[in-house]
Scaffold this active site. Structure first.
Site, short mmCIF file in Angstrom:
data_model
loop_
_atom_site.label_atom_id
_atom_site.label_comp_id
_atom_site.label_asym_id
_atom_site.label_seq_id
_atom_site.Cartn_x
_atom_site.Cartn_y
_atom_site.Cartn_z
N HIS A 12 0.83 -1.22 0.00
CA HIS A 12 0.00 0.00 0.00
C HIS A 12 0.87 1.27 0.00
O HIS A 12 0.59 2.23 0.70
CB HIS A 12 -1.00 0.00 1.17
CG HIS A 12 -0.39 -0.07 2.54
ND1 HIS A 12 -1.02 -0.74 3.58
CD2 HIS A 12 0.75 0.44 3.07
CE1 HIS A 12 -0.29 -0.63 4.68
NE2 HIS A 12 0.78 0.09 4.39
N HIS A 59 -1.40 5.06 9.73
CA HIS A 59 -0.10 5.73 9.77
C HIS A 59 -0.23 7.06 10.51
O HIS A 59 0.01 8.13 9.97
CB HIS A 59 0.44 5.96 8.37
CG HIS A 59 0.60 4.70 7.57
ND1 HIS A 59 -0.47 4.07 6.94
CD2 HIS A 59 1.69 3.93 7.28
CE1 HIS A 59 -0.03 2.99 6.31
NE2 HIS A 59 1.27 2.88 6.51
N HIS A 193 10.89 -3.35 3.21
CA HIS A 193 11.31 -1.96 3.06
C HIS A 193 11.69 -1.38 4.42
O HIS A 193 11.20 -1.81 5.46
CB HIS A 193 10.23 -1.09 2.39
CG HIS A 193 8.93 -0.95 3.12
ND1 HIS A 193 8.10 -2.01 3.42
CD2 HIS A 193 8.28 0.16 3.58
CE1 HIS A 193 7.01 -1.58 4.03
NE2 HIS A 193 7.10 -0.27 4.15
N GLU A 240 4.87 -5.30 8.40
CA GLU A 240 3.51 -5.15 7.87
C GLU A 240 2.98 -6.43 7.24
O GLU A 240 1.76 -6.63 7.15
CB GLU A 240 3.47 -4.01 6.84
CG GLU A 240 3.65 -2.63 7.43
CD GLU A 240 3.64 -1.54 6.37
OE1 GLU A 240 3.60 -0.36 6.76
OE2 GLU A 240 3.68 -1.85 5.16
#
Length: 279
Positions: A12, A59, A193, A240
Site C-alpha cells: 500500500h 499511519h 522496506h 507489515e
C-alpha cells in the site's frame, strides 16, 4: 449465508496513490507496477464482491501514541479519506457494512479475540491505495468495506500466529452471518522496506519471494516467523506482512493461487501482490 470466497494481498505504498491521483501510471517508472494489477482488475469485475474486509495499518491518521489498539474494526456507515499532511486523497468516501462489521466484532470477541470497536475513523493510504489499485478511480467504490486496522507501527505488534488465528475467527464470523453476501478479505502492507536509519532503502527480494511462495506452499512456516526475523530480513517496515496472515488464515487450509506480481522498486520499496481463491 455469507460466503468468504477469496483473498487479495498487496502493498500500500503511498507514492502509488500519488501516481494514480496525478495521472502518472503510464510513465516508464510506474507502468511496470500497475501492469501487474491489470489481471486482478478484470478478475474482480467478474467476482463482484459485496463486501471487502480490508486489513491495513493506520499511519498516525486515526491513532497516535495515546491510543494504540492491536486490532480495531470499523463498524461505521462510512469512513472519510484522511488528511495525511497534504490534504485527503481525491478518492470516494468508503462505505462500510455496519451489520456485518458488528456481527464480526461480536463473534470474534465471544470467540476470545480482543477487538477494539471503532465507530468513527478516517482512513489513510493504507486502505485507500489498495482500493485504487484494484478499482482505479471510480466516482464511488463498487464495494462496501469493513476496515480492520492492525498495529504494526509501535512495538509490540501481534505475532503472525495471532494474526492467523484472528483470520480463522473472522471466517467463522462471516460464515455465520445470515445475509447472502460474497465477501473477500484483503491483507495489505509490505513487502520488504525500511524508511529510516543506516539500512534505509533495504529491499530483500529473496525473502519476499519466499514469503509469497509459502502463502500457498508452507503457510505454517509463516505463522511462526519471529518479529526479529522480519526486522533483520525485511527491514523495519517489513513487519507489515503479518497483516497478510489474517487474510491467509481466513481462507482455510487449502487455497489456489490465481495471480502473483512482484516489482522493485516503487518509491524505494518492494511491491508485492497475490490473489488466492478458497478451495
Amino acid at each position: 449465508m455469507a460466503k468468504l470466497t477469496a483473498g487479495i494481498a498487496t502493498s500500500h505504498v503511498p507514492a502509488i496513490g500519488a501516481a494514480i491521483d496525478l495521472g502518472k501510471t503510464e510513465e516508464d517508472y510506474w507502468k511496470p507496477v500497475f501492469d501487474g494489477y491489470r489481471w486482478t482488475r478484470e478478475w474482480q469485475k467478474e467476482q463482484a464482491p459485496d463486501v471487502v474486509i480490508l486489513v491495513f495499518n493506520d499511519h498516525a491518521s486515526a491513532f497516535d501514541m495515546n491510543i494504540i489498539p492491536t486490532f480495531a474494526i470499523g463498524c461505521a456507515e462510512e469512513f472519510q479519506p484522511a488528511d495525511e499532511g497534504w490534504g485527503p486523497r481525491p478518492v470516494p468516501k468508503v462505505e462500510g457494512h455496519p451489520d456485518l462489521a458488528w456481527h464480526i466484532a461480536q463473534s470474534c470477541i465471544l470467540d476470545e479475540m480482543d477487538m477494539t470497536i471503532i465507530n468513527q475513523m478516517d482512513v489513510d493510504h493504507g486502505l485507500t491505495v489498495p482500493l485504487s489499485l484494484i478499482y482505479d478511480q471510480p466516482k464511488a467504490w463498487p464495494v462496501k468495506v469493513i476496515p480492520l486496522a492492525v498495529n504494526v507501527v509501535t512495538y509490540p505488534p501481534p505475532t503472525g500466529n495471532r494474526c492467523w488465528v484472528l483470520g480463522e475467527a473472522i471466517a467463522r464470523a462471516v460464515e455465520s452471518f445470515p445475509e447472502d453476501l460474497n465477501v473477500q478479505i484483503w491483507g495489505t502492507g509490505g513487502m520488504s522496506h525500511q524508511l529510516q536509519g543506516p539500512r534505509a532503502g533495504l529491499i530483500n527480494a529473496e525473502f519476499d519471494q519466499a514469503f509469497l511462495d509459502d502463502l500457498t506452499a508452507d503457510p505454517e512456516r509463516l505463522r511462526y516467523l519471529a518479529h526479529k526475523e522480519y526486522l533483520v530480513e525485511s527491514g523495519s517496515e517489513g513487519i507489515e506482512m503479518v497483516m497478510w496472515l489474517i487474510m491467509r488464515g481466513a481462507l482455510g487450509k487449502n487455497v489456489r493461487e490465481l495471480h502473483r506480481h512482484y516489482h522493485v522498486p516503487a518509491s524505494n520499496t518492494a511491491v508485492g501482490h497475490i490473489v488466492l481463491e478458497k478451495e
